[in-house]
Write a protein that holds these residues in place. Structure first.
Motif, PDB file in Angstrom:
ATOM      1  N   ALA A  62      79.326  49.634  39.942  1.00 33.53           N
ATOM      2  CA  ALA A  62      78.647  48.471  40.503  1.00 33.53           C
ATOM      3  C   ALA A  62      77.243  48.452  39.914  1.00 33.53           C
ATOM      4  CB  ALA A  62      78.576  48.538  42.022  1.00 33.53           C
TER       5      ALA A  62
ATOM      6  N   LYS B  50      85.328  51.130  47.852  1.00 34.88           N
ATOM      7  CA  LYS B  50      84.605  51.025  49.125  1.00 34.88           C
ATOM      8  C   LYS B  50      83.327  51.848  49.095  1.00 34.88           C
ATOM      9  CE  LYS B  50      88.630  50.290  52.066  1.00 34.88           C
ATOM     10  NZ  LYS B  50      89.499  50.888  53.096  1.00 34.88           N
TER      11      LYS B  50
ATOM     12  N   GLU C 125      80.767  50.184  46.712  1.00 40.72           N
ATOM     13  CA  GLU C 125      80.210  48.977  47.327  1.00 40.72           C
ATOM     14  C   GLU C 125      79.246  49.331  48.459  1.00 40.72           C
ATOM     15  OE1 GLU C 125      83.510  46.556  48.529  1.00 40.72           O
ATOM     16  OE2 GLU C 125      84.185  46.272  46.471  1.00 40.72           O
ATOM     17  N   ARG C 126      79.604  50.314  49.277  1.00 39.13           N
ATOM     18  CA  ARG C 126      78.744  50.741  50.377  1.00 39.13           C
ATOM     19  C   ARG C 126      77.416  51.283  49.852  1.00 39.13           C
ATOM     20  NH1 ARG C 126      81.712  54.768  52.502  1.00 39.13           N
ATOM     21  NH2 ARG C 126      80.590  56.257  51.245  1.00 39.13           N
ATOM     22  N   GLU C 127      77.472  52.176  48.871  1.00 40.03           N
ATOM     23  CA  GLU C 127      76.248  52.767  48.336  1.00 40.03           C
ATOM     24  C   GLU C 127      75.416  51.731  47.588  1.00 40.03           C
ATOM     25  OE1 GLU C 127      73.269  55.413  47.825  1.00 40.03           O
ATOM     26  OE2 GLU C 127      75.014  55.570  49.109  1.00 40.03           O
ATOM     27  N   TRP C 128      76.059  50.846  46.847  1.00 40.46           N
ATOM     28  CA  TRP C 128      75.317  49.803  46.127  1.00 40.46           C
ATOM     29  C   TRP C 128      74.600  48.891  47.131  1.00 40.46           C
ATOM     30  CZ3 TRP C 128      72.825  49.022  42.052  1.00 40.46           C
ATOM     31  CH2 TRP C 128      72.535  47.749  41.571  1.00 40.46           C
ATOM     32  N   GLY C 129      75.255  48.564  48.229  1.00 38.18           N
ATOM     33  CA  GLY C 129      74.624  47.763  49.280  1.00 38.18           C
ATOM     34  C   GLY C 129      73.436  48.480  49.895  1.00 38.18           C
ATOM     35  N   ARG C 130      73.571  49.776  50.148  1.00 38.01           N
ATOM     36  CA  ARG C 130      72.460  50.566  50.690  1.00 38.01           C
ATOM     37  C   ARG C 130      71.279  50.584  49.724  1.00 38.01           C
ATOM     38  NH1 ARG C 130      75.798  55.867  52.658  1.00 38.01           N
ATOM     39  NH2 ARG C 130      76.741  54.943  54.503  1.00 38.01           N
TER      40      ARG C 130
ATOM     41  N   GLN D   6      70.552  48.346  47.467  1.00 33.55           N
ATOM     42  CA  GLN D   6      69.953  47.021  47.429  1.00 33.55           C
ATOM     43  C   GLN D   6      69.075  46.799  48.655  1.00 33.55           C
ATOM     44  OE1 GLN D   6      70.259  44.880  44.720  1.00 33.55           O
ATOM     45  NE2 GLN D   6      71.098  46.791  43.929  1.00 33.55           N
ATOM     46  N   ASP D   7      69.537  47.236  49.822  1.00 36.79           N
ATOM     47  CA  ASP D   7      68.764  47.095  51.057  1.00 36.79           C
ATOM     48  C   ASP D   7      67.461  47.886  50.980  1.00 36.79           C
ATOM     49  OD1 ASP D   7      70.738  45.480  52.104  1.00 36.79           O
ATOM     50  OD2 ASP D   7      71.625  47.054  53.345  1.00 36.79           O
TER      51      ASP D   7
END
Length: 84
Positions: free
Chosen positions: A48, A69, A72-77, A79-80
């Protein structure tokens, strides 16, 4: 009998997820993880973001879906944290 030194207590403190305490995420441009393909037995990569400076998830996932999963979870973290 082997003598045991009980004067030094040992209590490991591990993180609850794949990140380490105090780890900076601003310098990462992406994230990747590996999973084992059930048909071929080969390790396959899921990514990602840009892969010029990625963060590697160290766990070898048992399926592509689990690896996706986690990525995606780590990439979202990431980005946040970068947006904050």
């Amino acid at each position: 009998m082997i003598p045991v030194n009980k004067s030094v207590p040992f209590s490991p403190k591990l993180p609850d997820d794949d990140t380490l305490a105090g780890e900076e995420t601003a310098h990462y441009t992406g994230v990747f993880a590996w999973y084992r393909d059930k048909k071929t037995g080969q390790q396959m990569k899921v990514t990602a973001g840009e892969q010029t400076g990625p963060r590697k998830l160290t766990h070898l996932y048992s399926s592509k879906a689990n690896a996706e999963k986690a990525v995606e979870r780590e990439w979202g973290r990431m980005q946040d944290r970068f947006a904050a």
